[in-house]
Design an enzyme around this catalytic site. Structure first.
Site, PDB file in Angstrom:
ATOM      1  N   ASN A 149       5.196  -4.084  -4.157  1.00 15.31           N
ATOM      2  CA  ASN A 149       4.421  -4.913  -5.098  1.00 15.31           C
ATOM      3  C   ASN A 149       3.943  -4.145  -6.334  1.00 15.31           C
ATOM      4  O   ASN A 149       3.848  -4.696  -7.418  1.00 15.31           O
ATOM      5  CB  ASN A 149       3.261  -5.593  -4.376  1.00 15.31           C
ATOM      6  CG  ASN A 149       2.300  -4.622  -3.744  1.00 15.31           C
ATOM      7  OD1 ASN A 149       2.654  -3.479  -3.455  1.00 15.31           O
ATOM      8  ND2 ASN A 149       1.091  -5.054  -3.510  1.00 15.31           N
ATOM      9  N   LYS A 172      10.277   7.362   0.440  1.00 14.20           N
ATOM     10  CA  LYS A 172      11.088   6.209   0.850  1.00 14.20           C
ATOM     11  C   LYS A 172      10.498   4.976   0.165  1.00 14.20           C
ATOM     12  O   LYS A 172       9.468   4.458   0.573  1.00 14.20           O
ATOM     13  CB  LYS A 172      11.033   6.089   2.374  1.00 14.20           C
ATOM     14  CG  LYS A 172      11.162   4.688   2.950  1.00 14.20           C
ATOM     15  CD  LYS A 172      12.530   4.096   2.847  1.00 14.20           C
ATOM     16  CE  LYS A 172      12.553   2.731   3.517  1.00 14.20           C
ATOM     17  NZ  LYS A 172      11.988   1.653   2.682  1.00 14.20           N
ATOM     18  N   PRO A 173      11.153   4.504  -0.905  1.00 13.52           N
ATOM     19  CA  PRO A 173      10.636   3.296  -1.556  1.00 13.52           C
ATOM     20  C   PRO A 173      10.931   2.064  -0.713  1.00 13.52           C
ATOM     21  O   PRO A 173      11.805   2.096   0.158  1.00 13.52           O
ATOM     22  CB  PRO A 173      11.398   3.237  -2.884  1.00 13.52           C
ATOM     23  CG  PRO A 173      12.521   4.195  -2.792  1.00 13.52           C
ATOM     24  CD  PRO A 173      12.375   5.007  -1.531  1.00 13.52           C
ATOM     25  N   GLY A 223       1.408  -0.066   2.667  1.00 14.89           N
ATOM     26  CA  GLY A 223       2.143  -1.267   3.055  1.00 14.89           C
ATOM     27  C   GLY A 223       1.250  -2.141   3.920  1.00 14.89           C
ATOM     28  O   GLY A 223       0.021  -2.028   3.879  1.00 14.89           O
ATOM     29  N   SER A 224       1.874  -2.987   4.731  1.00 16.49           N
ATOM     30  CA  SER A 224       1.093  -3.940   5.516  1.00 16.49           C
ATOM     31  C   SER A 224       0.421  -3.255   6.706  1.00 16.49           C
ATOM     32  O   SER A 224       0.865  -2.197   7.172  1.00 16.49           O
ATOM     33  CB  SER A 224       2.006  -5.060   6.013  1.00 16.49           C
ATOM     34  OG  SER A 224       2.972  -4.510   6.885  1.00 16.49           O
ATOM     35  N   GLU A 245      -2.706   3.194   3.740  1.00 16.91           N
ATOM     36  CA  GLU A 245      -3.248   2.294   2.710  1.00 16.91           C
ATOM     37  C   GLU A 245      -2.643   0.924   2.996  1.00 16.91           C
ATOM     38  O   GLU A 245      -1.481   0.680   2.682  1.00 16.91           O
ATOM     39  CB  GLU A 245      -2.827   2.758   1.305  1.00 16.91           C
ATOM     40  CG  GLU A 245      -3.390   4.092   0.861  1.00 16.91           C
ATOM     41  CD  GLU A 245      -4.854   4.025   0.503  1.00 16.91           C
ATOM     42  OE1 GLU A 245      -5.450   2.936   0.600  1.00 16.91           O
ATOM     43  OE2 GLU A 245      -5.412   5.071   0.154  1.00 16.91           O
ATOM     44  N   CYS A 279      -2.601  -5.780  -3.246  1.00 17.42           N
ATOM     45  CA  CYS A 279      -3.445  -5.474  -2.085  1.00 17.42           C
ATOM     46  C   CYS A 279      -4.912  -5.714  -2.425  1.00 17.42           C
ATOM     47  O   CYS A 279      -5.701  -6.060  -1.563  1.00 17.42           O
ATOM     48  CB  CYS A 279      -3.223  -4.036  -1.630  1.00 17.42           C
ATOM     49  SG  CYS A 279      -3.425  -2.817  -2.937  1.00 17.42           S
ATOM     50  N   GLU A 373      -4.405 -12.116   4.944  1.00 19.89           N
ATOM     51  CA  GLU A 373      -3.945 -11.774   3.597  1.00 19.89           C
ATOM     52  C   GLU A 373      -2.876 -12.789   3.179  1.00 19.89           C
ATOM     53  O   GLU A 373      -1.876 -12.958   3.881  1.00 19.89           O
ATOM     54  CB  GLU A 373      -3.355 -10.358   3.596  1.00 19.89           C
ATOM     55  CG  GLU A 373      -2.982  -9.870   2.227  1.00 19.89           C
ATOM     56  CD  GLU A 373      -2.412  -8.444   2.244  1.00 19.89           C
ATOM     57  OE1 GLU A 373      -1.527  -8.169   3.078  1.00 19.89           O
ATOM     58  OE2 GLU A 373      -2.850  -7.629   1.419  1.00 19.89           O
TER      59      GLU A 373
HETATM   60  P1  NDP Z   1       5.603  -3.354   4.536  1.00 19.05           P
HETATM   61  O1  NDP Z   1       4.594  -2.907   5.519  1.00 19.05           O
HETATM   62  O2  NDP Z   1       6.548  -4.415   4.924  1.00 19.05           O
HETATM   63  O3  NDP Z   1       6.493  -2.124   4.045  1.00 19.05           O
HETATM   64  C1  NDP Z   1       5.918  -0.960   3.500  1.00 19.05           C
HETATM   65  C2  NDP Z   1       6.924   0.187   3.571  1.00 19.05           C
HETATM   66  O4  NDP Z   1       7.110   0.565   4.937  1.00 19.05           O
HETATM   67  C3  NDP Z   1       8.295  -0.202   3.040  1.00 19.05           C
HETATM   68  O5  NDP Z   1       8.869   0.890   2.368  1.00 19.05           O
HETATM   69  C4  NDP Z   1       9.030  -0.511   4.317  1.00 19.05           C
HETATM   70  O6  NDP Z   1      10.429  -0.392   4.179  1.00 19.05           O
HETATM   71  C5  NDP Z   1       8.508   0.562   5.236  1.00 19.05           C
HETATM   72  N1  NDP Z   1       8.713   0.274   6.657  1.00 19.05           N
HETATM   73  C6  NDP Z   1       9.006  -0.898   7.264  1.00 19.05           C
HETATM   74  N2  NDP Z   1       9.083  -0.731   8.615  1.00 19.05           N
HETATM   75  C7  NDP Z   1       8.823   0.573   8.856  1.00 19.05           C
HETATM   76  C8  NDP Z   1       8.723   1.366  10.048  1.00 19.05           C
HETATM   77  N3  NDP Z   1       8.893   0.842  11.258  1.00 19.05           N
HETATM   78  N4  NDP Z   1       8.435   2.683   9.920  1.00 19.05           N
HETATM   79  C9  NDP Z   1       8.217   3.228   8.695  1.00 19.05           C
HETATM   80  N5  NDP Z   1       8.294   2.527   7.537  1.00 19.05           N
HETATM   81  C10 NDP Z   1       8.593   1.220   7.612  1.00 19.05           C
HETATM   82  O7  NDP Z   1       4.757  -3.773   3.239  1.00 19.05           O
HETATM   83  P2  NDP Z   1       5.265  -4.430   1.909  1.00 19.05           P
HETATM   84  O8  NDP Z   1       6.302  -3.560   1.274  1.00 19.05           O
HETATM   85  O9  NDP Z   1       5.588  -5.858   2.168  1.00 19.05           O
HETATM   86  O10 NDP Z   1       3.969  -4.332   0.996  1.00 19.05           O
HETATM   87  C11 NDP Z   1       2.968  -5.309   0.986  1.00 19.05           C
HETATM   88  C12 NDP Z   1       1.755  -4.846   1.767  1.00 19.05           C
HETATM   89  O11 NDP Z   1       1.304  -3.609   1.239  1.00 19.05           O
HETATM   90  C13 NDP Z   1       0.583  -5.795   1.661  1.00 19.05           C
HETATM   91  O12 NDP Z   1      -0.035  -5.941   2.919  1.00 19.05           O
HETATM   92  C14 NDP Z   1      -0.348  -5.074   0.705  1.00 19.05           C
HETATM   93  O13 NDP Z   1      -1.695  -5.431   0.842  1.00 19.05           O
HETATM   94  C15 NDP Z   1      -0.101  -3.637   1.056  1.00 19.05           C
HETATM   95  N6  NDP Z   1      -0.483  -2.774  -0.037  1.00 19.05           N
HETATM   96  C16 NDP Z   1      -1.555  -1.933   0.122  1.00 19.05           C
HETATM   97  C17 NDP Z   1      -1.969  -1.137  -0.911  1.00 19.05           C
HETATM   98  C18 NDP Z   1      -3.126  -0.202  -0.756  1.00 19.05           C
HETATM   99  O14 NDP Z   1      -3.231   0.702  -1.568  1.00 19.05           O
HETATM  100  N7  NDP Z   1      -3.960  -0.341   0.226  1.00 19.05           N
HETATM  101  C19 NDP Z   1      -1.293  -1.173  -2.218  1.00 19.05           C
HETATM  102  C20 NDP Z   1      -0.178  -2.065  -2.269  1.00 19.05           C
HETATM  103  C21 NDP Z   1       0.206  -2.832  -1.196  1.00 19.05           C
HETATM  104  P3  NDP Z   1      11.276  -1.704   3.834  1.00 19.05           P
HETATM  105  O15 NDP Z   1      10.669  -2.304   2.595  1.00 19.05           O
HETATM  106  O16 NDP Z   1      12.606  -1.119   3.613  1.00 19.05           O
HETATM  107  O17 NDP Z   1      11.132  -2.601   5.035  1.00 19.05           O
END
Ligand code: NDP
Length: 502
Positions: A149, A172-173, A223-224, A245, A279, A373
């Site tokens: 995002n 890893k993006p 991420g999530s 985060e 987020c 969320e």
């Molecule tokens: P995800 O949790 O789906 O993915 C985040 C990252 O983790 C991606 O690069 C993803 O790869 C990777 N990933 C997925 N599965 C695994 C695994 N089993 N082990 C290790 N890495 C893995 O989140 P989103 O990309 O959908 O991002 C949105 C979320 O991020 C929202 O909940 C948002 O609130 C949060 N967020 C938090 C922020 C903060 O600073 N607190 C800032 C921005 C966002 P892939 O995409 O290839 O699946």
């Protein structure tokens, strides 16, 4: 060849990750997916590069990072155009994001020596014959896993601090934004061509999981919450420290003495920027009764004037991740079916890949639109009696990332009472750009801090050294001590700490 696929859904074809624009389906780029062996090899190369990077010292790293900052500043439009093509957000929003990231690189580069460098700290009277010294050393190789995002500011908010602290990074993006990740690493390689100090590995979630198990010294995950738990479980296998985060459900409080127009303007941006895929998005508002009606009317007027579409002149772009549209639809449905009203938008606002601004009122507090969320351009506004009720409801969530308060007399006190890592008074989300302040959440929003002094220390290990300056008056740490020495120790502790007065 352009593959047939749903717009914005990344696919892997013959070992290549194909990234597409979420609005048009246009192919943005293809990137070779790393095997777990290749991820481990990247970490191995990063470990060798770390010796060189550490050897540059604070001054050398600062010079390189400031050069990278300058290069990104010169090419900010190029970065923003790519972010917009790959994620769908308006170019202006991508510029704002990239500018924040550039500021983080600048701050981290300029402050690393001050925060982490060796210093003498005050000793203790009980150990007066020793001096105390502290410094923060790099951890080694940091694995960074980023979301889609904010594909520039979220990874760089950790990468810049990890690098400034003397670590090398394997990044890893998200599978949704590999082109932006590759671009960031290639610009870094322009200013640091000698060694692979910042590398990128591409792929789906399993590549992120492989990175957690590849022997890195720390994982910084954004991420999530659900994926954060998986990352933490994988890291637990090797006791690898982790920074999480995760998501949020940020609230905005509007008090009776608030500037209602300013609050509405900030709220509309805070809720709808990047189509709500933030987020730190304002997803809930608690407005006190005297200003509630005027606030809702002003929010609806401003949000209703925004344009939705992809490309020049639009305020709100597509939903980047098609499956998120189901979540947004479910939240709107749940709110409306349980007595809520849409004063703007509603069910018909969902027109994939877009969702038009939707403002909901009278929504029960246990509805999904309030508790989960949403990550879409929706907002729930609730009338409250006073700031105390607003703070209580704002805090009644498992998340705890950021929050905002508009008002005068009680605003700062209310901001302090929010159970969040950050809060802003009379603005929204500003803390993410304030490089000197720590950033991170509590509860389901994660733990650990990026940005600021804490963000630099997050990627360091404290190294403490004591140095003898003279003989010990109290012989404690030797078998040479006699009963007389022990008696002297007892006397000293009573003298030093035995008095009841503070
Ligand atoms: P995800 O949790 O789906 O993915 C985040 C990252 O983790 C991606 O690069 C993803 O790869 C990777 N990933 C997925 N599965 C695994 C695994 N089993 N082990 C290790 N890495 C893995 O989140 P989103 O990309 O959908 O991002 C949105 C979320 O991020 C929202 O909940 C948002 O609130 C949060 N967020 C938090 C922020 C903060 O600073 N607190 C800032 C921005 C966002 P892939 O995409 O290839 O699946």
């Amino acid at each position: 060849m352009t593959a047939t696929r749903a717009a914005g859904v990344p696919v892997v074809e013959d070992g290549w990750l194909v990234s597409t624009n979420p609005a048009t389906g246009e192919e943005v780029g293809r990137f070779e997916v790393a095997s777990s062996d290749e991820v481990s090899e990247a970490v191995g190369r990063a470990r060798e590069a770390a010796t060189w990077w550490v050897g540059l010292g604070h001054a050398g790293r600062r010079a390189r990072l400031l050069r990278w900052r300058s290069l990104l500043a010169q090419r900010v439009e190029e970065a923003a155009a790519l972010v917009s093509r790959e994620g769908g957000k308006p170019v202006a929003e991508a510029i704002v994001e990239t500018v924040a990231a550039i500021d983080h690189i600048d701050w981290a580069a300029r402050n690393a020596r001050r925060v982490l460098g060796p210093r003498r700290v005050r000793g203790r009277l009980s150990l007066a014959e020793f001096s105390a010294h502290l410094e923060y050393l790099p951890m080694g190789v940091v694995g960074v896993i980023g979301p889609w995002n904010y594909p520039v500011v979220t990874p760089l908010g950790t990468v810049a601090y990890a690098l400034a602290a003397g670590n090398t990074v394997v990044f890893k993006p998200s599978e949704y934004t590999p082109a932006v990740g590759a671009w960031l690493a290639s610009t870094f390689a322009e200013v640091v061509p000698e060694q692979p100090v910042l590398q990128v590995v591409h792929g789906l979630g399993d590549v992120g999981a492989a990175l957690c198990r590849a022997g890195v010294d720390k994982v910084a995950f954004t991420g999530s919450t659900a994926t954060g738990k998986k990352v933490m479980a994988a890291c637990a296998e090797t006791l690898t420290p982790v920074l999480i985060e995760a998501g949020g459900k940020d609230a905005l409080i509007v008090d009776a003495d608030a500037d209602v127009s300013a609050a509405a303007e900030a709220c509309v941006w805070g809720a709808l920027t990047n189509a709500g895929q933030t987020c730190l998005a304002i997803e809930r508002v608690y407005a006190v009764e005297p200003v509630y009606d005027a606030f809702v009317a002003e929010v609806v007027r401003r949000a209703g004037a925004l344009t939705v579409g992809y490309g020049d002149g639009f305020d709100i772009g597509p939903i980047t991740m098609p499956k998120q549209i189901d979540v947004i639809r479910r939240h709107i449905d749940d709110a409306l079916s349980r007595g809520g009203r849409a004063v703007l938008g509603g069910r018909e606002a969902v027109e994939p890949p877009y969702v038009k601004p939707t403002i909901l009122v009278d929504v029960p507090e246990d509805s999904a639109a309030v508790t989960e969320e949403t990550f879409g351009p929706t907002l729930v506004i609730r009338k409250v009696a006073d700031v105390d009720e607003a703070v209580r409801l704002a805090n009644a969530t498992s998340y705890g990332l950021g929050g905002a308060v508009f008002g005068k007399r009680h605003a700062v006190a209310a901001a302090r009472r929010l159970r969040t890592g950050m809060a802003s008074v009379n603005s929204v989300i500003t803390f993410i750009g304030m490089s000197s302040l720590p950033f991170g959440g509590v509860g389901d929003s994660g733990f650990g801090r990026t940005h600021g002094d804490d963000g630099l220390r997050e990627f360091s290990r404290a190294k403490a050294i004591t140095m003898r300056r003279g003989p010990s008056a109290l012989k404690a740490t030797t078998f040479e001590r006699t009963p007389a020495h022990v008696a002297r120790i007892v006397k000293a502790v009573k003298l030093l700490y035995g008095r009841s007065r503070p």
